[in-house]
Enzyme design. Structure first.
Site, PDB file in Angstrom:
ATOM      1  N   HIS A  30      -2.965   2.251   8.289  1.00  0.00           N
ATOM      2  CA  HIS A  30      -4.017   1.425   7.680  1.00  0.00           C
ATOM      3  C   HIS A  30      -4.244   0.205   8.571  1.00  0.00           C
ATOM      4  O   HIS A  30      -3.297  -0.523   8.880  1.00  0.00           O
ATOM      5  CB  HIS A  30      -3.595   0.992   6.278  1.00  0.00           C
ATOM      6  CG  HIS A  30      -4.461  -0.061   5.669  1.00  0.00           C
ATOM      7  ND1 HIS A  30      -5.831   0.076   5.537  1.00  0.00           N
ATOM      8  CD2 HIS A  30      -4.165  -1.282   5.145  1.00  0.00           C
ATOM      9  CE1 HIS A  30      -6.321  -1.014   4.954  1.00  0.00           C
ATOM     10  NE2 HIS A  30      -5.343  -1.859   4.713  1.00  0.00           N
TER      11      HIS A  30
ATOM     12  N   HIS B 236     -12.829  -3.792   3.691  1.00  0.00           N
ATOM     13  CA  HIS B 236     -11.377  -3.947   3.805  1.00  0.00           C
ATOM     14  C   HIS B 236     -10.814  -3.349   5.103  1.00  0.00           C
ATOM     15  O   HIS B 236     -10.149  -4.034   5.861  1.00  0.00           O
ATOM     16  CB  HIS B 236     -10.701  -3.315   2.572  1.00  0.00           C
ATOM     17  CG  HIS B 236      -9.224  -3.509   2.520  1.00  0.00           C
ATOM     18  ND1 HIS B 236      -8.519  -3.674   1.351  1.00  0.00           N
ATOM     19  CD2 HIS B 236      -8.284  -3.562   3.502  1.00  0.00           C
ATOM     20  CE1 HIS B 236      -7.240  -3.829   1.612  1.00  0.00           C
ATOM     21  NE2 HIS B 236      -7.065  -3.754   2.923  1.00  0.00           N
TER      22      HIS B 236
ATOM     23  N   GLU C  48     -18.103  11.903  22.011  1.00  0.00           N
ATOM     24  CA  GLU C  48     -16.839  12.593  21.708  1.00  0.00           C
ATOM     25  C   GLU C  48     -16.452  12.499  20.231  1.00  0.00           C
ATOM     26  O   GLU C  48     -15.551  13.212  19.786  1.00  0.00           O
ATOM     27  CB  GLU C  48     -15.701  12.100  22.607  1.00  0.00           C
ATOM     28  CG  GLU C  48     -14.947  10.886  22.121  1.00  0.00           C
ATOM     29  CD  GLU C  48     -15.617   9.569  22.486  1.00  0.00           C
ATOM     30  OE1 GLU C  48     -16.810   9.580  22.886  1.00  0.00           O
ATOM     31  OE2 GLU C  48     -14.965   8.538  22.372  1.00  0.00           O
TER      32      GLU C  48
ATOM     33  N   HIS D 231      -7.158  -3.130   9.674  1.00  0.00           N
ATOM     34  CA  HIS D 231      -8.337  -3.929   9.317  1.00  0.00           C
ATOM     35  C   HIS D 231      -9.276  -3.957  10.524  1.00  0.00           C
ATOM     36  O   HIS D 231      -9.378  -4.962  11.227  1.00  0.00           O
ATOM     37  CB  HIS D 231      -7.917  -5.340   8.886  1.00  0.00           C
ATOM     38  CG  HIS D 231      -7.160  -5.375   7.598  1.00  0.00           C
ATOM     39  ND1 HIS D 231      -6.672  -6.530   7.035  1.00  0.00           N
ATOM     40  CD2 HIS D 231      -6.823  -4.366   6.731  1.00  0.00           C
ATOM     41  CE1 HIS D 231      -6.070  -6.242   5.886  1.00  0.00           C
ATOM     42  NE2 HIS D 231      -6.132  -4.935   5.696  1.00  0.00           N
TER      43      HIS D 231
ATOM     44  N   GLU E  98       0.824  -1.216   0.000  1.00  0.00           N
ATOM     45  CA  GLU E  98       0.000   0.000   0.000  1.00  0.00           C
ATOM     46  C   GLU E  98       0.859   1.267   0.000  1.00  0.00           C
ATOM     47  O   GLU E  98       0.365   2.349   0.319  1.00  0.00           O
ATOM     48  CB  GLU E  98      -0.959   0.024   1.196  1.00  0.00           C
ATOM     49  CG  GLU E  98      -1.876  -1.182   1.336  1.00  0.00           C
ATOM     50  CD  GLU E  98      -2.888  -1.361   0.197  1.00  0.00           C
ATOM     51  OE1 GLU E  98      -2.899  -0.519  -0.728  1.00  0.00           O
ATOM     52  OE2 GLU E  98      -3.627  -2.345   0.234  1.00  0.00           O
TER      53      GLU E  98
HETATM   54  P1  13P Z   1       1.043  -5.494   3.092  1.00  0.00           P
HETATM   55  O1  13P Z   1       1.453  -6.764   3.800  1.00  0.00           O
HETATM   56  O2  13P Z   1       1.669  -5.409   1.711  1.00  0.00           O
HETATM   57  O3  13P Z   1       1.318  -4.279   3.933  1.00  0.00           O
HETATM   58  O4  13P Z   1      -0.520  -5.567   2.820  1.00  0.00           O
HETATM   59  C1  13P Z   1      -1.418  -5.691   3.879  1.00  0.00           C
HETATM   60  C2  13P Z   1      -2.685  -5.009   3.638  1.00  0.00           C
HETATM   61  O5  13P Z   1      -3.394  -4.705   4.563  1.00  0.00           O
HETATM   62  C3  13P Z   1      -3.083  -4.689   2.238  1.00  0.00           C
HETATM   63  O6  13P Z   1      -4.167  -3.811   2.205  1.00  0.00           O
HETATM   64 ZN    ZN Z   2      -5.339  -3.881   4.065  1.00  0.00          ZN
END
Ligand code: 13P
Ligand code: ZN
Length: 277
Positions: free
Chosen positions: A140, A211, A170, A142, A116
């Site tokens: 980023h 995602h 909040e 999940h 990413e």
């Molecule tokens: P990477 O292992 O390349 O960082 O990818 C993980 C991920 O969350 C892709 O969206």
């Molecule tokens: Zn991801």
């Protein structure tokens, strides 16, 4: 002494570990990047190896030419960052055209930056410009409950912002600008990076449908706290929806206007629409 004694590196590792412990980083899920200060680079330089060759980023980030970043590796597990940082992380430099990077430290077993990287760097570029260099962290994760909500709520900035605001008082104070939503797209490339960085012109949070989420901020704590606050709010909404009775009462648009006045934040009226029930 080693890189692990330097403050930014410690903070970076600590943030990866906190995210893993909250369950947001199964396997290699999620990635983190930090735009280093001149002082960080000065302190870290003693531990740099001979630089690698230059590799294509996959997009152009002219405003980041010559900058150094600490970044998680592609395919690396957040679970292992604390115990094995030099395998999981690396320090990269962007070339003078903003098109290539090279590795100066870390990735000791032949790793490379997250897939990413285009999204991270394009988001950094937008935030560096808009905040006059203040923002340094792109994260980023999940986040389970946010992901769950992308299967049942309309994928609009208005609905996600309003629903998350309503779930915790909040929230409008922590993210008064709101949250953006990217419909499902193939991850890891330039197209999703362009869509996300467009949202970063307006928001500090962008949801990737089915995602996860991206957060931006000036430092590790603020950025992590933002992700945590939004995800907690999503968890409450999932619980409310799971009870199957709808909302009997909630925070109204006028309540939000009162809150905005008292807390001295500006809440865009587009999120304070009247709902039909
Ligand atoms: P990477 O292992 O390349 O960082 O990818 C993980 C991920 O969350 C892709 O969206
Ligand atoms: Zn991801």
């Amino acid at each position: 002494m080693s890189l692990t004694d330097i403050e930014f590196f410690k903070g970076f590792i600590d943030m990866c570990d906190k995210g893993f412990k909250l369950g947001w980083h199964e396997r290699n899920g999620g990635n983190l990047s930090y735009r280093m200060t001149d002082e960080d680079v000065k302190a870290a330089k003693d531990y740099f190896n001979t630089p690698s060759e230059w590799f294509e980023i996959g997009t152009t980030v002219k405003l980041l030419a010559g900058e150094f970043f600490c970044v998680t590796g592609s395919g690396k597990y957040f679970m292992n960052v604390k115990s094995n940082p030099f395998d999981s992380l690396g320090i990269i430099e962007i070339d003078e055209n903003g098109e290539k990077y090279r590795i100066h430290a870390g990735f000791v077993n032949g790793g490379k930056p997250t897939s990413e990287l285009p999204s991270h760097l394009m988001n950094h570029e937008v935030k560096k410009h808009l905040t006059e260099g203040k923002y340094r962290v792109i994260y980023h994760a999940h986040t389970t409950n946010i992901i769950a909500l992308t299967f049942v709520l309309p994928l609009t900035d208005e609905v996600f912002t309003r629903e998350l605001w309503e779930m915790a008082t909040e929230c409008p104070v922590v993210f008064p600008d709101g949250v953006g939503v990217v419909e499902w797209m193939v991850p890891g490339g330039r197209d999703i990076a362009v869509a996300t960085s467009k949202l970063m012109e307006k928001y500090d949070l962008a949801i990737w449908a089915h995602h996860g989420m991206f957060a931006a901020g000036p430092d590790f704590d603020t950025t992590f706290g933002l992700m945590h606050t939004a995800e907690k709010s999503a968890e409450i909404l999932v619980k409310v929806l799971s009870m199957g009775m709808g909302k009997r009462q909630t925070i109204s648009p006028d309540n939000f206007r009162d809150l905005a006045a008292d807390f001295n934040v500006k809440l865009p009226e587009k999120f304070l629409y009247e709902k039909e029930d």
